[in-house]
Motif scaffolding. Sequence first.
Motif, PDB file in Angstrom:
ATOM      1  N   ASP A  12       0.836  -1.204   0.000  1.00 61.74           N
ATOM      2  CA  ASP A  12       0.000   0.000   0.000  1.00 61.74           C
ATOM      3  C   ASP A  12       0.871   1.255   0.000  1.00 61.74           C
ATOM      4  O   ASP A  12       0.595   2.239  -0.706  1.00 61.74           O
ATOM      5  CB  ASP A  12      -0.921   0.016   1.226  1.00 61.74           C
ATOM      6  N   VAL A  13       1.932   1.226   0.801  1.00 60.61           N
ATOM      7  CA  VAL A  13       2.857   2.371   0.861  1.00 60.61           C
ATOM      8  C   VAL A  13       3.533   2.568  -0.494  1.00 60.61           C
ATOM      9  O   VAL A  13       3.645   3.694  -0.990  1.00 60.61           O
ATOM     10  CB  VAL A  13       3.909   2.157   1.967  1.00 60.61           C
ATOM     11  N   ALA A  14       3.994   1.481  -1.106  1.00 57.92           N
ATOM     12  CA  ALA A  14       4.656   1.565  -2.399  1.00 57.92           C
ATOM     13  C   ALA A  14       3.728   2.145  -3.456  1.00 57.92           C
ATOM     14  O   ALA A  14       4.123   2.994  -4.264  1.00 57.92           O
ATOM     15  CB  ALA A  14       5.147   0.182  -2.828  1.00 57.92           C
ATOM     16  N   ALA A  15       2.462   1.714  -3.443  1.00 61.47           N
ATOM     17  CA  ALA A  15       1.494   2.205  -4.426  1.00 61.47           C
ATOM     18  C   ALA A  15       1.239   3.697  -4.242  1.00 61.47           C
ATOM     19  O   ALA A  15       1.192   4.464  -5.218  1.00 61.47           O
ATOM     20  CB  ALA A  15       0.195   1.415  -4.323  1.00 61.47           C
ATOM     21  N   LEU A  16       1.063   4.127  -2.986  1.00 59.88           N
ATOM     22  CA  LEU A  16       0.792   5.542  -2.724  1.00 59.88           C
ATOM     23  C   LEU A  16       1.989   6.419  -3.078  1.00 59.88           C
ATOM     24  O   LEU A  16       1.823   7.529  -3.606  1.00 59.88           O
ATOM     25  CB  LEU A  16       0.405   5.728  -1.255  1.00 59.88           C
ATOM     26  N   ALA A  17       3.201   5.932  -2.799  1.00 60.50           N
ATOM     27  CA  ALA A  17       4.413   6.711  -3.092  1.00 60.50           C
ATOM     28  C   ALA A  17       4.824   6.621  -4.558  1.00 60.50           C
ATOM     29  O   ALA A  17       5.657   7.406  -5.018  1.00 60.50           O
ATOM     30  CB  ALA A  17       5.554   6.236  -2.196  1.00 60.50           C
ATOM     31  N   GLY A  18       4.246   5.647  -5.288  1.00 57.08           N
ATOM     32  CA  GLY A  18       4.604   5.483  -6.695  1.00 57.08           C
ATOM     33  C   GLY A  18       5.986   4.899  -6.885  1.00 57.08           C
ATOM     34  O   GLY A  18       6.696   5.247  -7.829  1.00 57.08           O
ATOM     35  N   ALA A  41       9.075  10.813  -0.377  1.00 49.83           N
ATOM     36  CA  ALA A  41       7.769  10.319  -0.825  1.00 49.83           C
ATOM     37  C   ALA A  41       7.355   9.076  -0.054  1.00 49.83           C
ATOM     38  O   ALA A  41       6.184   8.928   0.341  1.00 49.83           O
ATOM     39  CB  ALA A  41       7.818  10.021  -2.327  1.00 49.83           C
ATOM     40  N   VAL A  42       8.295   8.182   0.202  1.00 51.89           N
ATOM     41  CA  VAL A  42       7.998   6.953   0.946  1.00 51.89           C
ATOM     42  C   VAL A  42       7.597   7.286   2.377  1.00 51.89           C
ATOM     43  O   VAL A  42       6.608   6.750   2.915  1.00 51.89           O
ATOM     44  CB  VAL A  42       9.210   6.002   0.917  1.00 51.89           C
ATOM     45  N   ARG A  43       8.355   8.174   3.020  1.00 53.79           N
ATOM     46  CA  ARG A  43       8.045   8.505   4.409  1.00 53.79           C
ATOM     47  C   ARG A  43       6.689   9.205   4.527  1.00 53.79           C
ATOM     48  O   ARG A  43       5.934   8.994   5.486  1.00 53.79           O
ATOM     49  CB  ARG A  43       9.159   9.359   4.995  1.00 53.79           C
ATOM     50  N   GLU A  44       6.392  10.084   3.559  1.00 58.20           N
ATOM     51  CA  GLU A  44       5.106  10.769   3.594  1.00 58.20           C
ATOM     52  C   GLU A  44       3.958   9.775   3.404  1.00 58.20           C
ATOM     53  O   GLU A  44       2.913   9.877   4.075  1.00 58.20           O
ATOM     54  CB  GLU A  44       5.068  11.849   2.508  1.00 58.20           C
ATOM     55  N   ALA A  45       4.144   8.804   2.500  1.00 61.72           N
ATOM     56  CA  ALA A  45       3.111   7.790   2.280  1.00 61.72           C
ATOM     57  C   ALA A  45       2.928   6.924   3.519  1.00 61.72           C
ATOM     58  O   ALA A  45       1.792   6.618   3.923  1.00 61.72           O
ATOM     59  CB  ALA A  45       3.488   6.921   1.077  1.00 61.72           C
TER      60      ALA A  45
END
Length: 346
Positions: A12-18, A41-45
């Motif tokens: 889910d995190v990977a998908a949100l961060a792209g 981007a990863v930390r924000e997701a």
Amino acid sequence: MRRNADQPTIDDVAALAGVSRSAVSKVMNGRGGISPKTATAVREAAAKLKWVPSATAVALRGSRTRSVGMVIARSTDLLATDPYFAVMISGAEQVLAPRGYGLQLHLMGDDPEAESATYRKLVRERRVDGFLLTESRIGDPRFALLRELDRPAVLIGIPWRDDPQPHVQSADPLRGMLDAARHLLDLGHRRVAYVSGPDDRVHTVQRRETFVEAMRAAGVTPATVAARRFDSLEARTITEELLRRPDRPTAIVYANDMMALAGMGAAQRAGIDVPGGLSVVGHDDLPIGAWHYPALTSVAQDLASLGAAAALTLLRLLGEEPPGPIPDIPPTRLIVRESTAKATHQ
């Protein structure tokens, strides 16, 4: 215990961060090799989804050591005889220590195989998160090795040719050498020698070429001698040989301050006054040079700031977010003191 169906996952995190699943894993486990933009981007997701990696999974993959390695190809008496690295390390420690990172220092001597084995061992045993590299070399093998080992590294200095290795350097690392050439020419010196360090170091070649070209443009061809090591004893021996020549130099420029101080002592033991009979120029502007008599004219570079900038850059590669930007390092510059004076004979 089974995971709740509503609980977010790494996917889910990977998908949100792209980004990819492995990129999320690298960021959250501090393995490096990820750009600051991606890490952010990863930390924000992860924060938005309120996701944290499983403590068990982190332990199995190897958690962050919060330790940085510095492997130096010098003898073990280095820190006792040459303050250069101590000043640089102090700058790095000003960044690392407040953020809970330790610095592992390894002095390997002139043994490329032992040096390579040390990098591999530190990574294999998961003892460091990344590395600070010093003294860029011609055909430097460390960059490819650390990419192979998947450990981030930051070089203090200039990579040989066009290598993507992350690095920090002075805004103009060679300006001070041009200043030194002009200074000696203005003082009337026409018999000049340059005592450099080993020819496999990038900065050795660049500084020498810069100085020699500047002197030649004014019609002066310096004598050049390359030392096998950045070694005070060898600098003394080279100086003694130069001063025995019938056309002995009236000025000598050295690769670093400790070599310059050794050369100055050799001249004084030979009965040659400094600066009356010989002008001496060093490089690095170490504190000891200013306290020596006569005080040493030297090309200054901000070693502490270089160490700090390298440490900040490495922390960002590790996914940390240190406050503020990476500082600009001022250009090198000549600090004129008592060891240079007008040439009295040619």
